[in-house]
Write a protein that holds these residues in place. Structure first.
Motif, PDB file in Angstrom:
ATOM      1  N   LEU C  32      -4.279 -12.268   6.883  1.00 34.95           N
ATOM      2  CA  LEU C  32      -3.254 -12.328   5.819  1.00 34.95           C
ATOM      3  C   LEU C  32      -3.456 -13.815   5.456  1.00 34.95           C
ATOM      4  O   LEU C  32      -3.835 -14.468   5.847  1.00 34.95           O
ATOM      5  CB  LEU C  32      -1.679 -12.133   6.380  1.00 34.95           C
ATOM      6  CG  LEU C  32      -1.448 -10.476   6.352  1.00 34.95           C
ATOM      7  CD1 LEU C  32      -0.125 -10.513   6.987  1.00 34.95           C
ATOM      8  CD2 LEU C  32      -1.899  -9.830   5.043  1.00 34.95           C
ATOM      9  N   ARG C  41       9.453  -1.352   0.584  1.00 38.91           N
ATOM     10  CA  ARG C  41       9.481  -0.094  -0.353  1.00 38.91           C
ATOM     11  C   ARG C  41      10.279   1.032   0.645  1.00 38.91           C
ATOM     12  O   ARG C  41       9.998   1.193   1.609  1.00 38.91           O
ATOM     13  CB  ARG C  41       7.955   0.314  -0.331  1.00 38.91           C
ATOM     14  CG  ARG C  41       7.951   1.795  -1.115  1.00 38.91           C
ATOM     15  CD  ARG C  41       6.493   2.473  -1.123  1.00 38.91           C
ATOM     16  NE  ARG C  41       5.499   1.609  -1.390  1.00 38.91           N
ATOM     17  CZ  ARG C  41       4.250   1.856  -0.979  1.00 38.91           C
ATOM     18  NH1 ARG C  41       3.871   2.758  -0.077  1.00 38.91           N
ATOM     19  NH2 ARG C  41       3.133   1.035  -1.349  1.00 38.91           N
ATOM     20  N   LEU C  80       5.543  -4.378   3.261  1.00 36.41           N
ATOM     21  CA  LEU C  80       4.153  -4.401   3.027  1.00 36.41           C
ATOM     22  C   LEU C  80       3.821  -5.940   2.492  1.00 36.41           C
ATOM     23  O   LEU C  80       4.882  -6.813   2.350  1.00 36.41           O
ATOM     24  CB  LEU C  80       3.995  -3.687   1.672  1.00 36.41           C
ATOM     25  CG  LEU C  80       4.413  -2.220   1.739  1.00 36.41           C
ATOM     26  CD1 LEU C  80       5.858  -2.133   1.095  1.00 36.41           C
ATOM     27  CD2 LEU C  80       3.435  -1.424   0.660  1.00 36.41           C
ATOM     28  N   VAL C  81       2.758  -6.166   2.436  1.00 43.66           N
ATOM     29  CA  VAL C  81       2.422  -7.684   2.142  1.00 43.66           C
ATOM     30  C   VAL C  81       1.197  -7.282   0.948  1.00 43.66           C
ATOM     31  O   VAL C  81       0.519  -6.380   1.072  1.00 43.66           O
ATOM     32  CB  VAL C  81       1.814  -8.398   2.978  1.00 43.66           C
ATOM     33  CG1 VAL C  81       2.807  -9.074   3.801  1.00 43.66           C
ATOM     34  CG2 VAL C  81       0.722  -7.830   3.833  1.00 43.66           C
ATOM     35  N   TRP C  83      -2.591  -7.509  -0.471  1.00 42.30           N
ATOM     36  CA  TRP C  83      -3.847  -7.727   0.002  1.00 42.30           C
ATOM     37  C   TRP C  83      -4.948  -7.284  -0.629  1.00 42.30           C
ATOM     38  O   TRP C  83      -4.739  -6.186  -1.204  1.00 42.30           O
ATOM     39  CB  TRP C  83      -3.953  -7.073   1.353  1.00 42.30           C
ATOM     40  CG  TRP C  83      -4.837  -7.386   2.407  1.00 42.30           C
ATOM     41  CD1 TRP C  83      -4.994  -8.468   3.035  1.00 42.30           C
ATOM     42  CD2 TRP C  83      -6.101  -6.678   2.802  1.00 42.30           C
ATOM     43  NE1 TRP C  83      -5.924  -8.681   3.951  1.00 42.30           N
ATOM     44  CE2 TRP C  83      -6.649  -7.481   3.733  1.00 42.30           C
ATOM     45  CE3 TRP C  83      -6.352  -5.349   2.418  1.00 42.30           C
ATOM     46  CZ2 TRP C  83      -7.886  -6.974   4.300  1.00 42.30           C
ATOM     47  CZ3 TRP C  83      -7.689  -4.962   3.064  1.00 42.30           C
ATOM     48  CH2 TRP C  83      -8.455  -5.539   4.079  1.00 42.30           C
ATOM     49  N   SER C  86      -4.284  -4.892  -3.692  1.00 46.09           N
ATOM     50  CA  SER C  86      -3.603  -3.876  -3.377  1.00 46.09           C
ATOM     51  C   SER C  86      -2.258  -4.299  -2.427  1.00 46.09           C
ATOM     52  O   SER C  86      -2.050  -5.466  -2.323  1.00 46.09           O
ATOM     53  CB  SER C  86      -4.478  -2.726  -2.556  1.00 46.09           C
ATOM     54  OG  SER C  86      -3.504  -1.785  -1.830  1.00 46.09           O
ATOM     55  N   PHE C  87      -2.043  -3.231  -1.568  1.00 47.77           N
ATOM     56  CA  PHE C  87      -0.814  -3.763  -0.556  1.00 47.77           C
ATOM     57  C   PHE C  87      -1.282  -3.110   0.590  1.00 47.77           C
ATOM     58  O   PHE C  87      -2.036  -2.272   0.866  1.00 47.77           O
ATOM     59  CB  PHE C  87       0.731  -3.381  -1.094  1.00 47.77           C
ATOM     60  CG  PHE C  87       1.033  -3.682  -2.317  1.00 47.77           C
ATOM     61  CD1 PHE C  87       0.697  -3.029  -3.398  1.00 47.77           C
ATOM     62  CD2 PHE C  87       1.571  -5.166  -2.660  1.00 47.77           C
ATOM     63  CE1 PHE C  87       1.201  -3.584  -4.744  1.00 47.77           C
ATOM     64  CE2 PHE C  87       1.989  -5.570  -3.763  1.00 47.77           C
ATOM     65  CZ  PHE C  87       1.684  -4.659  -4.953  1.00 47.77           C
ATOM     66  N   GLN C  88      -0.719  -3.813   1.807  1.00 45.27           N
ATOM     67  CA  GLN C  88      -0.890  -2.976   2.988  1.00 45.27           C
ATOM     68  C   GLN C  88       0.408  -2.930   3.691  1.00 45.27           C
ATOM     69  O   GLN C  88       1.401  -3.975   3.693  1.00 45.27           O
ATOM     70  CB  GLN C  88      -1.578  -4.399   3.864  1.00 45.27           C
ATOM     71  CG  GLN C  88      -3.192  -4.308   3.749  1.00 45.27           C
ATOM     72  CD  GLN C  88      -3.829  -2.990   3.834  1.00 45.27           C
ATOM     73  OE1 GLN C  88      -3.917  -2.105   4.910  1.00 45.27           O
ATOM     74  NE2 GLN C  88      -4.461  -2.208   2.895  1.00 45.27           N
ATOM     75  N   VAL C  89       0.644  -1.738   4.308  1.00 52.96           N
ATOM     76  CA  VAL C  89       1.954  -1.188   4.895  1.00 52.96           C
ATOM     77  C   VAL C  89       1.748  -1.742   6.532  1.00 52.96           C
ATOM     78  O   VAL C  89       0.865  -1.463   7.134  1.00 52.96           O
ATOM     79  CB  VAL C  89       2.092   0.306   5.008  1.00 52.96           C
ATOM     80  CG1 VAL C  89       3.325   0.432   5.770  1.00 52.96           C
ATOM     81  CG2 VAL C  89       2.013   0.852   3.532  1.00 52.96           C
ATOM     82  N   LEU C  90       2.844  -2.869   6.879  1.00 57.74           N
ATOM     83  CA  LEU C  90       2.490  -3.175   8.036  1.00 57.74           C
ATOM     84  C   LEU C  90       3.672  -2.752   9.220  1.00 57.74           C
ATOM     85  O   LEU C  90       3.086  -2.797  10.336  1.00 57.74           O
ATOM     86  CB  LEU C  90       2.868  -4.784   8.081  1.00 57.74           C
ATOM     87  CG  LEU C  90       2.028  -5.754   7.267  1.00 57.74           C
ATOM     88  CD1 LEU C  90       2.329  -7.159   7.110  1.00 57.74           C
ATOM     89  CD2 LEU C  90       0.658  -5.506   7.454  1.00 57.74           C
TER      90      LEU C  90
END
Lengths: 308, 169, 308
Positions: C32, C41, C80-81, C83, C86-90
């Motif tokens: 990251l 979200r 999310l962040v 990345w 797009s975004f990444q669900v953590l």
């Protein structure tokens, strides 16, 4: 210590066979006359003496009787002695008669894609009058059913049902398996002939849903004596390549079905012409797995349409 | 068309099994999306790296560079890998469990079809493959996200397999 | 080790209440950007930043968000962040909201003489949107229900049913027992008012079968405007002393029922006179345990008869 005791040669016998029983009155049976005449009673029949009565070494009395043909499937045989001005039942034995199971027949199986289980049914054969257990046995045989590999859990039907469902987790789809039914009761065991099948070759397909297409005249010139149809394959069987056939018949007495074969399992626009304009037509469709082996689905419910 | 590398019934059965698994697999993806709002595998790439969700290769099955025996081996190993992955997802949730169970059985049965064909051709490895270390999930979310990733990898694996097999029918 | 982790103040809350969540991104999350903006979200809603984001001592980042009113009964909250593009669900947490159970009401029980069980039913109260367990609890109380003696096994209803049957072996007939319903979920527990009853005082009686007697004219002089009836008590309730009442009504619009009370529960010959000859009469009978306390049976099916 009870006064009398019945022993029977075989408590469960074949219907119509003879049975021999003996009743022994022990000497310690104080209340009885010295050498009472031992009597027998089958169900609520008359009291009858035994075939023979003899004195045993230890002072007890033994009467023996042979019933030539037992024709009750279930009966009680009592041993009595006269007492005061009546009789006393000293012992009672239960007699059962019936038949060994015949070989179950007409074993057939269908793979149900909704419950994902292989449902088999069979003819149990004539009534045996005895508690008889049916078991659907099977084993996997990846080649052509000659060699047994790992056997599958016995499938025990619900009470008195001649059908059993093998759950998906016990099935190895796309491989052959051998199935048969075993019937067993006290008088014997029998087996049905063996079935060799791949569950996917006996899938029970449902027919597509046949629908009339209302083609707006602007789009396509209205040809007389034609019908526009569409159909989609039954959802759970969608992954199976199928071939279908359509049949149609005017709703007039004495007309036959006309068949259109080798149709695809999904059709958005199918034009059917050459029909008479007047009567209403009944149309039905059915499908079969193809080119891989399979079973015909039933015909779809009739669709009534009037050609253009 | 070029002579068939494998018996036609094997090809037809395999294609049917691929379609059966694809249908079931997209059902699983739809359920994971509807139930847990996990609808975009591309948003789980980072998590996939940290969990170590593998992708099975099918390089020897592409129509340009088809090598029959190696293709069969890759098909079998891939199915074996995804079968193990799906097993690791057990207990994902009551809503999804039935679909997951059926999918696992269909994948295992297809692996047997491939293995038997390798045996028939005399190219089966001496022993069944052993499962490589599978990811461990420490939370319900990881298990569900792992399910989305495994299912989407399986879907593209099946797509490639379908193209290869379809090429020969 | 996974990059992000959500913690929630309370995972199951009352519908409409606020909830606070925080998402912590560990420094070890190599892939990251240094200080990514943490986003949230709810379900498949838009990505939105938290209320605040701060730097923790150990180098990790923590974002906190408060949802003022949770109005989903079940929802997923993702962290999310950004990345690549797009975004990444953590991480993702499950939020549940609903209500504590209201007190179940209208508890009533009937003793079923065919199944020999005490069947109770109740109103569960408004939907709680949370898994809620209902249990029918009871204990024996030989006096007037004030003192608890041995308690009876909890009766757990079938899934989502608001009825439960206490089997005969758990019942001490002709003695009082206390019953109530307990409702329980994560947010609370509630109880219905208590019922005190002797199962035999709430027997569900079935009415007798009313039959017309065809009295041959020779035997009894034919009186005009009369009917001859007979009835027998319902078999399973035969041992119960009952009192019955008969009602009859000519099949004419706007006529009322006429009632004959205090009749015995078994009658071989009952003469009913004073009827108009013309119309067909509808007759019904019902019974109640008497003099011991009991419940009226339903009215028997209507018997249509034309008086002599």
């Amino acid at each position: 210590e009870s006064c009398g005791h019945i022993t029977i040669s075989v408590p469960i016998i074949r219907l119509g066979d003879p049975v021999t029983a003996s009743c022994t009155i022990s000497p310690t049976c104080s209340k009885l006359a010295q050498e009472p005449q031992i009597l027998w009673r089958l169900q609520d029949g008359p009291n009858q003496p035994g075939d023979s009565q003899r004195h045993l070494g230890d002072g007890s009395q033994e009467s023996t009787i042979t019933l030539p043909h037992v024709n009750h499937t279930k009966a009680f045989l009592s041993c009595l002695v006269p007492w005061a001005n009546s009789f006393q039942v000293l012992d009672q034995a239960e007699l059962q008669a019936g038949y060994p199971p015949a070989s179950p027949s007409n074993l057939s199986c269908l793979m149900n894609l909704t419950t994902n289980s292989l449902v088999c049914q069979w003819e149990p054969g004539p009534e045996t009058y005895l508690p008889t257990n049916f078991t659907l046995k099977s084993f996997r045989s990846r080649t052509d059913c000659r060699y047994q590999e790992d056997s599958i859990l016995d499938c025990v039907p619900e009470d008195r049902q001649s059908t059993c469902s093998i759950a998906r987790k016990h099935l190895l789809l796309y491989q052959n398996m051998v199935l048969w039914v075993q019937a067993e009761n006290v008088l014997g065991t029998s087996e049905s002939p063996k079935l060799c099948l791949d569950p996917m070759d006996v899938v029970k397909l449902e027919p597509p849903v046949l629908q009339a297409l209302d083609i707006s005249p602007g789009l396509v010139p209205r040809q007389p004596g034609c019908l526009w149809l569409s159909w989609k394959p039954w959802k759970p069987g969608e992954f199976i390549e199928q071939e279908c056939e359509l049949r149609y018949q005017p709703q007039l007495r004495g007309t036959n079905w006309t068949l259109v074969s080798h149709l695809p399992s999904s059709e958005d626009q199918f034009k059917l012409c050459g029909l008479h304009q007047a009567p209403v037509y009944t149309l039905q469709i059915r499908c079969i797995r193809s080119p891989l082996p399979g079973l015909w689905s039933s015909w779809s419910p009739g669709l009534q349409l009037r050609p253009t | 068309p070029p002579s068939l590398p494998w018996p036609r019934s094997f090809l037809l059965k395999s294609l049917e099994q691929v379609r059966k698994i694809q249908t079931r697999n997209s059902e699983l993806l739809e359920q994971l999306c509807a139930t847990y709002k996990l609808c975009h595998p591309e948003e789980l790439v980072l998590l996939g790296h940290s969990l170590g969700i593998p992708k099975a290769p099918l390089s020897h099955c592409s129509s340009q560079a088809l090598q029959l025996t190696k293709c069969l081996h890759q098909l079998h190993s891939g199915l074996f890998l995804y079968g193990g992955l799906l097993q690791a997802l057990a207990g994902i949730s009551p809503e999804v469990a039935p679909t997951l169970d059926m999918l696992q059985l269909d994948v295992a049965n297809f692996a047997t079809t491939i293995w038997q064909q390798m045996e028939t051709l005399g190219v089966a490895p001496t022993a069944q493959p052993t499962q490589s270390t599978l990811p461990t999930f420490t939370s319900a979310f990881q298990r569900r996200a792992g399910g989305v990733l495994a299912a989407s990898h399986l879907q593209s694996f099946l797509e490639t397999a379908h193209c290869a097999l379809n090429h020969w029918v």
